[in-house]
Each structure stands twice: as structure tokens, then as C-alpha cells.
Design a protein around this motif. Structure first.
Motif, PDB file in Angstrom:
ATOM      1  N   HIS A 180       0.834  -1.202   0.000  1.00  0.00           N
ATOM      2  CA  HIS A 180       0.000   0.000   0.000  1.00  0.00           C
ATOM      3  C   HIS A 180       0.871   1.256   0.000  1.00  0.00           C
ATOM      4  N   LEU A 181       0.282   2.365  -0.442  1.00  0.00           N
ATOM      5  CA  LEU A 181       0.988   3.641  -0.425  1.00  0.00           C
ATOM      6  C   LEU A 181       1.242   4.074   1.022  1.00  0.00           C
ATOM      7  N   PRO A 182       2.240   4.924   1.254  1.00  0.00           N
ATOM      8  CA  PRO A 182       2.571   5.348   2.619  1.00  0.00           C
ATOM      9  C   PRO A 182       1.449   6.145   3.286  1.00  0.00           C
ATOM     10  N   VAL A 183       1.550   6.256   4.597  1.00  0.00           N
ATOM     11  CA  VAL A 183       0.658   7.085   5.401  1.00  0.00           C
ATOM     12  C   VAL A 183       1.457   8.298   5.873  1.00  0.00           C
ATOM     13  N   LEU A 184       0.880   9.484   5.733  1.00  0.00           N
ATOM     14  CA  LEU A 184       1.502  10.698   6.242  1.00  0.00           C
ATOM     15  C   LEU A 184       1.018  10.937   7.668  1.00  0.00           C
ATOM     16  N   VAL A 185       1.946  10.981   8.618  1.00  0.00           N
ATOM     17  CA  VAL A 185       1.643  11.227  10.030  1.00  0.00           C
ATOM     18  C   VAL A 185       2.108  12.635  10.379  1.00  0.00           C
ATOM     19  N   VAL A 186       1.201  13.435  10.938  1.00  0.00           N
ATOM     20  CA  VAL A 186       1.509  14.825  11.267  1.00  0.00           C
ATOM     21  C   VAL A 186       1.241  15.039  12.752  1.00  0.00           C
ATOM     22  N   ASP A 187       2.299  15.315  13.504  1.00  0.00           N
ATOM     23  CA  ASP A 187       2.145  15.511  14.947  1.00  0.00           C
ATOM     24  C   ASP A 187       3.377  16.231  15.475  1.00  0.00           C
ATOM     25  N   ASP A 188       3.164  17.214  16.346  1.00  0.00           N
ATOM     26  CA  ASP A 188       4.299  17.971  16.878  1.00  0.00           C
ATOM     27  C   ASP A 188       4.986  17.260  18.039  1.00  0.00           C
ATOM     28  N   SER A 209       6.523  11.287   7.951  1.00  0.00           N
ATOM     29  CA  SER A 209       6.065  12.110   9.072  1.00  0.00           C
ATOM     30  C   SER A 209       6.507  13.565   8.921  1.00  0.00           C
ATOM     31  N   ARG A 210       5.681  14.452   9.437  1.00  0.00           N
ATOM     32  CA  ARG A 210       5.983  15.876   9.512  1.00  0.00           C
ATOM     33  C   ARG A 210       5.548  16.387  10.879  1.00  0.00           C
ATOM     34  N   ASN A 211       6.156  17.480  11.322  1.00  0.00           N
ATOM     35  CA  ASN A 211       5.981  17.951  12.698  1.00  0.00           C
ATOM     36  C   ASN A 211       4.779  18.869  12.920  1.00  0.00           C
ATOM     37  N   ASP A 212       4.240  19.472  11.852  1.00  0.00           N
ATOM     38  CA  ASP A 212       3.106  20.376  12.022  1.00  0.00           C
ATOM     39  C   ASP A 212       2.364  20.529  10.704  1.00  0.00           C
ATOM     40  N   GLY A 213       1.240  21.235  10.767  1.00  0.00           N
ATOM     41  CA  GLY A 213       0.406  21.385   9.591  1.00  0.00           C
ATOM     42  C   GLY A 213       1.085  22.122   8.455  1.00  0.00           C
ATOM     43  N   LYS A 214       1.876  23.125   8.780  1.00  0.00           N
ATOM     44  CA  LYS A 214       2.575  23.888   7.749  1.00  0.00           C
ATOM     45  C   LYS A 214       3.550  23.001   6.983  1.00  0.00           C
ATOM     46  N   GLN A 215       4.330  22.209   7.711  1.00  0.00           N
ATOM     47  CA  GLN A 215       5.270  21.285   7.064  1.00  0.00           C
ATOM     48  C   GLN A 215       4.521  20.260   6.214  1.00  0.00           C
ATOM     49  N   ALA A 216       3.405  19.770   6.733  1.00  0.00           N
ATOM     50  CA  ALA A 216       2.632  18.764   6.007  1.00  0.00           C
ATOM     51  C   ALA A 216       2.079  19.333   4.704  1.00  0.00           C
ATOM     52  N   LEU A 217       1.549  20.555   4.768  1.00  0.00           N
ATOM     53  CA  LEU A 217       0.982  21.162   3.565  1.00  0.00           C
ATOM     54  C   LEU A 217       2.071  21.412   2.522  1.00  0.00           C
ATOM     55  N   GLU A 218       3.233  21.854   2.974  1.00  0.00           N
ATOM     56  CA  GLU A 218       4.350  22.064   2.046  1.00  0.00           C
ATOM     57  C   GLU A 218       4.751  20.745   1.380  1.00  0.00           C
ATOM     58  N   TYR A 219       4.757  19.673   2.157  1.00  0.00           N
ATOM     59  CA  TYR A 219       5.082  18.352   1.605  1.00  0.00           C
ATOM     60  C   TYR A 219       4.048  17.937   0.562  1.00  0.00           C
ATOM     61  N   LEU A 220       2.770  18.127   0.874  1.00  0.00           N
ATOM     62  CA  LEU A 220       1.707  17.748  -0.051  1.00  0.00           C
ATOM     63  C   LEU A 220       1.766  18.565  -1.336  1.00  0.00           C
ATOM     64  N   LYS A 221       2.038  19.854  -1.198  1.00  0.00           N
ATOM     65  CA  LYS A 221       2.179  20.707  -2.386  1.00  0.00           C
ATOM     66  C   LYS A 221       3.352  20.244  -3.239  1.00  0.00           C
ATOM     67  N   GLY A 222       4.403  19.801  -2.564  1.00  0.00           N
ATOM     68  CA  GLY A 222       5.600  19.350  -3.278  1.00  0.00           C
ATOM     69  C   GLY A 222       5.362  18.084  -4.087  1.00  0.00           C
ATOM     70  N   ILE A 223       4.685  17.116  -3.500  1.00  0.00           N
ATOM     71  CA  ILE A 223       4.505  15.841  -4.211  1.00  0.00           C
ATOM     72  C   ILE A 223       3.457  15.930  -5.320  1.00  0.00           C
ATOM     73  N   THR A 224       2.634  16.995  -5.300  1.00  0.00           N
ATOM     74  CA  THR A 224       1.618  17.161  -6.345  1.00  0.00           C
ATOM     75  C   THR A 224       1.972  18.273  -7.327  1.00  0.00           C
ATOM     76  N   ALA A 225       3.176  18.817  -7.202  1.00  0.00           N
ATOM     77  CA  ALA A 225       3.591  19.925  -8.078  1.00  0.00           C
ATOM     78  C   ALA A 225       3.674  19.506  -9.545  1.00  0.00           C
ATOM     79  N   ASP A 226       3.821  18.212  -9.805  1.00  0.00           N
ATOM     80  CA  ASP A 226       3.922  17.722 -11.181  1.00  0.00           C
ATOM     81  C   ASP A 226       2.552  17.488 -11.818  1.00  0.00           C
TER      82      ASP A 226
END
Length: 309
Positions: A180-188, A209-226
Motif C-alpha cells: 500500500h501507499l505510505p501514510v503521512l503522520v503529522v504531529d508535533d 512524518s511531519r511535525n506540524d500542519g505547515k510542514q505537512a501542507l508544504e510536503y503535499l504541495k511538493g509531491i503534487t507539483a507535477d
């Protein structure tokens, strides 16, 4: 502090606005600390405490209030500061809180006020402070640094939760199709991230994993930039609610308003079990909600979500 927690209904309007209200308090010394009001049930002048045989020194006793027997933890002692002397207890306060499905009291020397703030003003601890600190965030109040304590770390040391998935659940996971595809875990909280990751890895999931919502959103924007969709990269997101810079509610709102991200399943996984319910979670468009932390419940629910999608 009578009435300090009135108007809870009014405070629920903060949901989705990236705002919070901090109850400010002090331990021994002049340093200011904060805790989210939504985790606070009551603030009391320290009642008479009954001792618990063979308990850890950090547990100063139990208080009997409103029909409950509640363990009272010396919060300063729990994070490595000197404990409050016995003779000072009558002049101290107990902050009654609900975390991870349990009620406990935190003994503090003084309670100050409630402050309405924006999560953007709540920042991660400064880099270089190390992994063993008991902070999840810091902020400036009246030109002074206020610290937000990682209560989940404190509780994991004082009253450890079971973190392992049971054999019964593991046997179910062994029957599932791998890959299965990975799970993104977001927690400070580093403790919470470790607990969730350990649970997911046990059932064969890869974790990002990412530490907060801002980091998570940046990650999501990055993987969908294409031009791809988030669902091409991830199975789902498991996000905390309370996080510096961008909270979980705001993260959900941003995800659901972006066509490239909106299809992603988002579970809010929070220790705010006593106050926030599913109706409030639905307000911001989250797909699911679970109170922290039951490894079996989380593992079973994640397997259900992935198998249904």
C-alpha cells in the motif's frame, strides 16, 4: 480562577480559524507556560491530596473532586525542575485536564490568565534544543518567552501507555495484500509520532512524518507539483489537532479546498478526547476522528480505511 473556563461554546468558534486559547501558568520560578484551554476541565486551588503507596515521587497524590479520584502530577518535577514543597501545596493550583482518554491534574504554583492567540504565533522549539526537552512549542507573550509543554511526553513517562499492537490484530494484518501507499503522520509530539509510526509499521505500512500542519501542507504541495493527485502518493493522513504554526483543523480545510489534495482521506487523531467530538471534526471536512491512543483501535481503523479505498 472561578469562571475562568466559562463560555466553552464561544471558544468552539475558534475551530478552523487556526486560533487557540492558552491558559497561562507558572511552575517554580518566573517562566511562563501554556496549555490549550480545550484540554482543561477545571482549575482548582490545590485540594487535600491523599498519598498513593508505591507511586512515583512525581505523583503527589490523588484528589477527590466532583465524584472522581484524580492523580495529581507535579508538572515541574515531571520536566526536571524542583518539586513544590509540601508546605506550599495549599497555596498552589491543580489544572484538571483530559488527555488520551484519561483525566489527571497538574500541580502548578500559579495560574495567570487565558490568552486568545493565532497558531501562526506558536512556533516549534528552537533548533539545537535536543530531543529530550519537554516542549512542543514556544511563543512570545508580553515580550517574554512562553513554553508549551509536551504533555504527551510527560504522561508517557509517568503513566506509560501500551504501544504494541496485539497478536490478534497482527494476524489480521498478515492476511492483507501488501504494497500500500505510505501514510503521512503529522504531529508535533515526538512521542506521539513514534507511537503512531510503531503501530503502522507493525501492520506493514510505510510512514512519512511531519511535525506540524505547515510542514505537512508544504510536503503535499511538493509531491503534487507535477500535476499528480495526493492519492497517487499516499494512502491517507493521520494528523494531530494542536500543532504550532498551523493546526490540524486548518490543515484539513486547506487540503479539502485544493483539488489536487481534496481526495485524500484525513483522520484527525487527537488527545482532545473530552471536548472535541465528531460533529466538530466534520465542520472542517475531516473524514474521520479518533482519540489518542489505542494501538489496536488505530491499527484496525487504518486497515479498514485502506481496504475500503
Amino acid at each position: 480562577m472561578a469562571g475562568v473556563l466559562d463560555s466553552v461554546n464561544q471558544r468552539t468558534q475558534l475551530v478552523g480559524q487556526n486560533r487557540l486559547e492558552l491558559l497561562l501558568f507558572r511552575l517554580r520560578g518566573r517562566q511562563i507556560y501554556g496549555i490549550n484551554v480545550f484540554k482543561v476541565k477545571e482549575v482548582l486551588q490545590c485540594p487535600k491530596l491523599s498519598s498513593i503507596p508505591n507511586s512515583r515521587p512525581v505523583v503527589r497524590g490523588v484528589a477527590h473532586t466532583r465524584g472522581e479520584t484524580i492523580p495529581v502530577i507535579d508538572l515541574g518535577m515531571a520536566i526536571g525542575l524542583p518539586g513544590i514543597p509540601q508546605e506550599e501545596l495549599p497555596n498552589s493550583f491543580v489544572i484538571i485536564t483530559e488527555y488520551n482518554r484519561k483525566t489527571q491534574g497538574f500541580l502548578v504554583t500559579g495560574v495567570d490568565r487565558i490568552l486568545n492567540m493565532n497558531w501562526e504565533d506558536i512556533l516549534p522549539p528552537p533548533k539545537g534544543t535536543g530531543k529530550d526537552i519537554y516542549l512542543t512549542a514556544v511563543t512570545k507573550i508580553d515580550d517574554k518567552l512562553a513554553e508549551i509543554i509536551d504533555v504527551e511526553k510527560v504522561l508517557s513517562e509517568v503513566s506509560p501507555l501500551r504501544e504494541d499492537v496485539t497478536e490478534a490484530i497482527l494476524s489480521k494484518s498478515a492476511e492483507r495484500v501488501p504494497g500500500h501507499l505510505p501514510v503521512l503522520v503529522v504531529d508535533d509530539s515526538s512521542v506521539a509520532r513514534r507511537q503512531i509510526e510503531r503501530c503502522l509499521v507493525a501492520i506493514g505500512m510505510e510512514v512519512v512524518s511531519r511535525n506540524d500542519g505547515k510542514q505537512a501542507l508544504e510536503y503535499l504541495k511538493g509531491i503534487t507539483a507535477d500535476g499528480s493527485k495526493a492519492t497517487d502518493h499516499l494512502s491517507l493522513i493521520i494528523s494531530d489537532v494542536e500543532m504550532p504554526e498551523m493546526d490540524g483543523y486548518t490543515l484539513v480545510t486547506r487540503i479539502k479546498s485544493d483539488p489536487a489534495l481534496a481526495g485524500l482521506f484525513v483522520m484527525l487523531h487527537t488527545s482532545l478526547s473530552g471536548v472535541f467530538n465528531k460533529a466538530m471534526v466534520k465542520k472542517v471536512g475531516a473524514d474521520d476522528f479518533m482519540a489518542k491512543f489505542s494501538p489496536d483501535e488505530l491499527a484496525e481503523r487504518i486497515m479498514e480505511i485502506i481496504d475500503q479505498n
